[in-house]
Design an enzyme around this catalytic site. Structure first.
Site, PDB file in Angstrom:
ATOM      1  N   GLY A   6       5.783  43.465 -40.076  1.00  0.00           N
ATOM      2  CA  GLY A   6       4.449  43.532 -39.986  1.00  0.00           C
ATOM      3  C   GLY A   6       3.816  44.554 -40.260  1.00  0.00           C
ATOM      4  CG  LEU A   8       0.372  42.982 -44.779  1.00  0.00           C
ATOM      5  CD1 LEU A   8      -0.323  41.958 -45.160  1.00  0.00           C
ATOM      6  CD2 LEU A   8      -0.041  44.831 -45.064  1.00  0.00           C
ATOM      7  N   GLY A   9      -0.363  44.864 -39.371  1.00  0.00           N
ATOM      8  CA  GLY A   9      -0.847  44.481 -38.844  1.00  0.00           C
ATOM      9  C   GLY A   9      -1.614  45.848 -38.285  1.00  0.00           C
ATOM     10  CD  GLN A  10      -4.232  48.717 -33.373  1.00  0.00           C
ATOM     11  OE1 GLN A  10      -3.925  47.902 -32.483  1.00  0.00           O
ATOM     12  NE2 GLN A  10      -5.455  49.644 -32.329  1.00  0.00           N
ATOM     13  CG  ASP A  32       2.630  41.291 -42.521  1.00  0.00           C
ATOM     14  OD1 ASP A  32       2.454  42.197 -41.735  1.00  0.00           O
ATOM     15  OD2 ASP A  32       2.920  40.045 -41.915  1.00  0.00           O
ATOM     16  NE  ARG A  34      -2.560  37.918 -43.557  1.00  0.00           N
ATOM     17  CZ  ARG A  34      -2.528  39.204 -42.649  1.00  0.00           C
ATOM     18  NH1 ARG A  34      -0.560  39.608 -42.450  1.00  0.00           N
ATOM     19  NH2 ARG A  34      -3.288  40.234 -42.315  1.00  0.00           N
ATOM     20  CE1 TYR A 139       1.829  43.092 -24.850  1.00  0.00           C
ATOM     21  CE2 TYR A 139       2.843  41.638 -26.499  1.00  0.00           C
ATOM     22  CZ  TYR A 139       2.400  43.432 -25.994  1.00  0.00           C
ATOM     23  OH  TYR A 139       2.130  44.598 -26.693  1.00  0.00           O
TER      24      TYR A 139
END
Ligand code: VAH
Length: 313
Positions: A6, A8-10, A32, A34, A139
């Protein structure tokens, strides 16, 4: 060497950069689903990885001989509520793959939990470290299951798993996607662009929040903490502040006097926010590994507006 999912996430997009600065670029393998051509991709090792592909994850961890896995890839609360089965498969399937890879290759392990791991029957004010956790969102179910699974891998297999329950995270580098607390990020972008913001979370809705620099430092501090001092593992309550939407608006108006705040409540995300604590107690993290937060609402607002003025120019 550290494998990050992850990336490229926040959180990932800033954690990879920070870790490369501390441990060396070649020691942090960013992955990630992509490739977005960003600095995370170009400033060090990057691999395409769908965390539901356990074989690929093991292959990459082996190829780079990693000794630490930081598992960040997940769907956040609002998206998970819209696509609960996809959320279960990705959030739990990805986590099991990451834990299995850590077990087989004897890696230290970090994955975040969230204040979303608490539910409407949890004490809402100064929520204790150890208390009832019956979240009513997919979640939250994922986060509680994840906490229990990480503790299981620690007690059953000796995997050095560690985690924190993040509050809402505010940052200006990579925008969050699909969270309930994202209003607290969007408001700063809109304040710069339009001097106004229509909040989907109602006034008077208190949630714990933290500025990204404090969140990143907390991950580093926990992962470098003396394991003999840790009475808890997955996951530590941490927080920097608790506020409601109108309080950010007041702080922004100190810098943009004509800023206009309005409300158009989104029932879905309001229901999620209402099921979460108003404020949580972070004393265990402070006692066991010296957690501290540097940014309060005033200091964060100054930095967010300064940085976004440049970014949005
Ligand atoms: C979300 N930002 O809104 C995430 C986080 C506590 C909030 O889990 O889903």
């Amino acid at each position: 060497k550290i494998l990050v999912t992850g990336s490229l996430g926040q959180i990932g997009s800033e954690l990879v950069t920070k870790m490369r600065g501390i441990y060396g670029s070649d020691h942090v393998i960013a992955t990630d689903i992509r490739d977005n051509g960003s600095e995370v991709v170009t400033s060090g090792p990057f691999e395409i990885l769908d965390v539901t592909d356990g074989a690929k994850m093991y292959e990459l961890a082996k190829k780079y001989e990693v000794d630490t896995i930081v598992h960040l890839a997940a769907l956040l609360s609002a998206t998970a509520e819209k696509k609960p089965l996809l959320a279960w498969n990705l959030n739990m399937g990805g986590l099991v793959n990451a834990l299995e890879t850590a077990r087989e290759l004897n890696c230290q392990f970090f994955t975040p939990s969230s204040i979303g791991a608490f539910g409407p029957t949890t004490p809402k004010d100064q929520t204790p470290q150890d208390t009832i956790q019956r979240p009513t969102t997919m979640y939250g179910v994922n986060k509680v299951s994840g906490e229990l699974l990480c503790d299981y891998y620690y007690t059953k297999f000796g995997v050095d798993t560690r985690g924190v329950r993040f509050p809402g995270l505010i940052s200006y580098v990579a925008e969050p996607g699909g969270g309930t607390t994202d209003y607290a990020v969007e408001i700063y972008y809109e304040a710069i662009k339009n001097q106004s913001y229509t909040s989907y979370i109602d006034k008077g809705t208190y949630m714990d929040m933290m500025y990204m620099p404090d969140a990143l430092q907390a991950i580093i501090d926990l992962m470098e903490a003396d394991p003999s001092k840790l009475k808890h593992r997955n996951a530590f309550n941490i927080t920097a502040m608790s506020f409601a939407p109108e309080e950010i608006a007041t702080e922004i108006k100190k810098h943009i006097p004509h800023f206009e705040m309005s409300y158009q409540v989104d029932p879905a995300r309001q229901a999620i926010a209402d099921s979460w604590p108003n404020s949580i107690d972070a004393s265990a993290a402070k006692e066991e590994w010296g957690f501290k937060a540097d940014y309060n609402l005033e200091k964060m607002t100054i930095d967010m507006l300064d940085k976004l003025k440049i970014k949005l120019k």
